[in-house]
Write a protein that holds these residues in place. Structure first.
Motif, PDB file in Angstrom:
ATOM      1  N   UNK A   5      72.661  84.432 -70.657  1.00 16.05           N
ATOM      2  CA  UNK A   5      74.105  84.021 -71.083  1.00 16.05           C
ATOM      3  C   UNK A   5      74.182  82.505 -70.939  1.00 16.05           C
ATOM      4  N   UNK A   6      74.807  81.899 -71.996  1.00 18.26           N
ATOM      5  CA  UNK A   6      75.189  80.296 -72.145  1.00 18.26           C
ATOM      6  C   UNK A   6      76.468  80.107 -72.070  1.00 18.26           C
ATOM      7  N   UNK A  20      73.410  76.837 -67.397  1.00 16.94           N
ATOM      8  CA  UNK A  20      74.366  76.500 -66.010  1.00 16.94           C
ATOM      9  C   UNK A  20      75.144  77.802 -65.905  1.00 16.94           C
ATOM     10  N   UNK A  21      75.962  77.560 -64.877  1.00 21.88           N
ATOM     11  CA  UNK A  21      76.900  78.663 -64.522  1.00 21.88           C
ATOM     12  C   UNK A  21      78.132  78.674 -65.221  1.00 21.88           C
ATOM     13  N   UNK A  35      74.239  90.114 -61.239  1.00 15.25           N
ATOM     14  CA  UNK A  35      74.750  88.617 -61.441  1.00 15.25           C
ATOM     15  C   UNK A  35      73.367  87.735 -61.194  1.00 15.25           C
ATOM     16  N   UNK A  36      73.287  86.844 -62.301  1.00 15.12           N
ATOM     17  CA  UNK A  36      72.022  85.610 -62.135  1.00 15.12           C
ATOM     18  C   UNK A  36      72.569  84.388 -62.153  1.00 15.12           C
ATOM     19  N   UNK A  37      72.578  83.734 -61.289  1.00 15.98           N
ATOM     20  CA  UNK A  37      73.173  82.467 -61.189  1.00 15.98           C
ATOM     21  C   UNK A  37      72.017  81.448 -61.588  1.00 15.98           C
ATOM     22  N   UNK A  86      71.255  87.036 -57.615  1.00 15.18           N
ATOM     23  CA  UNK A  86      70.276  86.117 -57.766  1.00 15.18           C
ATOM     24  C   UNK A  86      71.112  84.638 -57.365  1.00 15.18           C
ATOM     25  N   UNK A  87      70.727  83.834 -56.327  1.00 11.72           N
ATOM     26  CA  UNK A  87      71.663  82.846 -56.234  1.00 11.72           C
ATOM     27  C   UNK A  87      70.501  81.955 -55.248  1.00 11.72           C
TER      28      UNK A  87
END
Length: 512
Positions: free
Chosen positions: A277-278, A306-307, A327-329, A357-358
């Motif tokens: 995701x961008x 980036x987030x 959720x992958x940060x 993931x963070x």
């Protein structure tokens, strides 16, 4: 001893019939060997007949064959460990071969994987396979991104010729071959479609052709699962084809594009997967209202630049019936996510599986993120990957010293992957002993724990072994080293998973 053999050996060796005697002995040996081979064959046949599988009716055996040969597709159109095919089953014995060759449904699933530029007799093999399937609906998985144009065109031609029978189609080819495929408009029973390409730089939108006849809803009314490499340039001309989708997955997508897809499919979509995701850099001037996705059950969002894209998308959607969330940060974006608390609050009674993931550098940022997920009362499975600070915030919240009461009262499966620090430490030991022992009366006992780390010391592992010696839970420890831990962990307590990588750290490393 047989009578004829007894009579033969009684003849004196100096007799004139010595030559005849030798011939009769040799013939006797030949006959006996033949009889022994026949006896052995009959014994083996009797053993096979007595085997449990030989007593099963053909109808049940064919169902087992289908389970072995027909793969299950995941959300991205990929396959599991599918290595069995009818040809291998037919090589077991004559009975299985006759059964496999006569069972047409067994040949209705075709899996072709190749990393070569060309394949000899590919067209003949596919034609033969399809002809054996009779009139059954076809499931075709082609994974051959290196094929030259002539071979790829042969595959596309065969698919188009059988379009009326194709139920599941999964293609991993070079991007230039797809326009020939999507211009066909005869797919009356197609339910699952997956396009994959080699991992190459891509523009914002994928231009696969202006016709897109395959996506006309009148010709493809039953499409349920769709995977694309990225957002399609002419997406706006076929939104009606998405009305019946239950699963949509994509490799690359921007947050505004993901919003459009979720809006088009809000009445049917149950699973949405964005592998990369961008953040959208363009704006169409349209005001995006908040979407209430009451049917959505599974959501996967993984940031790669980036987030920012994740922040914007989470602020625009509400998922009150979500069961599974991933959720992958981004590793290097440690800024807070303002929309996360409100988004997670809507999942407090529905979410059952969470994969997050963070990597947070500061303890404050780690606590802020972890606090967003701690109020989910319905969580059964937690899969956490992160850095030292976010890991410590999570472990402290689940341990006996948590200041705000019990979190995740229904949690049964806990997976933790930590990088850039040592495991186990005192906090993890206390938390696992507390959650695995059943001491707490307000939360269930952890049944399965998976721990993965890049560094650990012998002393720490020995402490963890002693702490969990009486635990009845299944503990799995994975580390990137080659050392054997069997002397520390008995088989009934821990399963060992070995990965290639660093050696174990010494106690002196831990102290430093």
């Amino acid at each position: 001893m047989p009578l004829e053999l007894h009579q033969t050996i009684q003849i004196p060796l100096d007799s004139p019939n010595r030559r005849d005697t030798r011939l009769r002995l040799e013939q006797f040996i030949i006959d006996m060997e033949k009889e022994m081979r026949q006896t052995i064959l009959e014994a083996k046949t009797s053993i096979n007949v007595c085997a449990s599988i030989s007593t099963l009716p053909p109808e049940l055996i064919t169902e087992i064959f289908i389970l072995a040969c027909h793969p299950e597709y995941d959300a991205t159109g990929g396959l599991g460990n599918q290595e069995m095919c009818p040809l291998r089953l037919g090589a077991v014995c004559k009975a299985w071969r006759d059964l496999a060759w006569s069972f047409r449904q067994l040949w209705s699933s075709i899996v072709f994987v190749s990393r070569y530029r060309s394949t000899f007799d590919l067209e003949d093999v596919l034609d033969s396979w399809i002809s054996r399937s009779g009139n059954h609906p076809l499931s075709i998985h082609i994974d051959a991104p290196c094929l030259i144009s002539s071979c790829a065109e042969s595959i596309i031609g065969i698919l188009i010729s059988t379009a009326s029978r194709c139920k599941n189609v999964s293609l991993h080819l070079w991007r230039g071959h797809f326009p020939h495929f999507v211009n066909c408009d005869r797919w009356p029973i197609l339910q699952q479609l997956s396009f994959k390409m080699p991992d190459l730089p891509m523009p914002r939108e994928w231009d696969i052709g202006k016709s897109l006849a395959i996506f006309r809803s009148s010709n493809m009314p039953q499409i349920k699962h769709l995977h694309l490499p990225q957002y399609v340039k002419y997406f706006h001309i076929w939104p009606s084809a998405l009305r019946s989708l239950t699963t949509f997955s994509v490799d690359y997508i921007y947050d505004d594009q993901a919003y459009h897809i979720l809006r088009f499919t809000s009445s049917s979509l149950q699973e949405f997967v964005a592998q990369k995701l961008m953040s959208g850099e363009y704006s169409d001037g349209e005001e995006h209202r908040t979407l209430i996705l009451s049917i959505l059950r599974s959501l996967v969002l993984k940031s790669i630049d980036c987030n920012a894209g994740l922040k914007k998308l989470l602020s625009k959607i509400i998922t009150p019936s979500m069961k599974e969330l991933t959720i992958g940060l981004h590793d290097y974006d440690h800024s807070p996510i303002p929309s996360m608390p409100d988004f997670m609050s809507n999942l407090s009674r529905s979410l059952q599986r969470l994969h997050i993931t963070c990597f947070q550098d500061s303890l404050g940022d780690g606590k802020s993120l972890i606090s967003c997920i701690l109020n989910v009362k319905s969580l059964l499975e937690l899969n956490f990957t992160g850095g030292q600070q976010s890991y410590k915030a999570l472990v402290d919240s689940l341990g006996p010293a948590a200041s705000s009461g019990e979190h995740f009262p229904l949690l049964e499966i806990f997976t933790i992957t930590v990088k850039m620090c040592f495991l186990p430490d005192e906090g993890l030991q206390e938390m696992l002993v507390y959650r695995c022992s059943g001491v707490s009366t307000t939360c269930v006992r952890l049944k399965t724990v998976h721990i993965t780390t890049s560094r650990c010391c012998w002393k720490g592992m020995n402490v963890l072994r002693k702490a969990l010696a009486d635990s009845k839970s299944e503990i799995t420890f994975a580390t990137v080293n080659h050392c054997c831990l069997s002397q520390f962990f008995p088989p009934f307590l821990i399963q060992l998973i070995w990965l290639a990588g660093e050696d174990w750290a010494s106690d002196s490393d831990e102290e430093s």
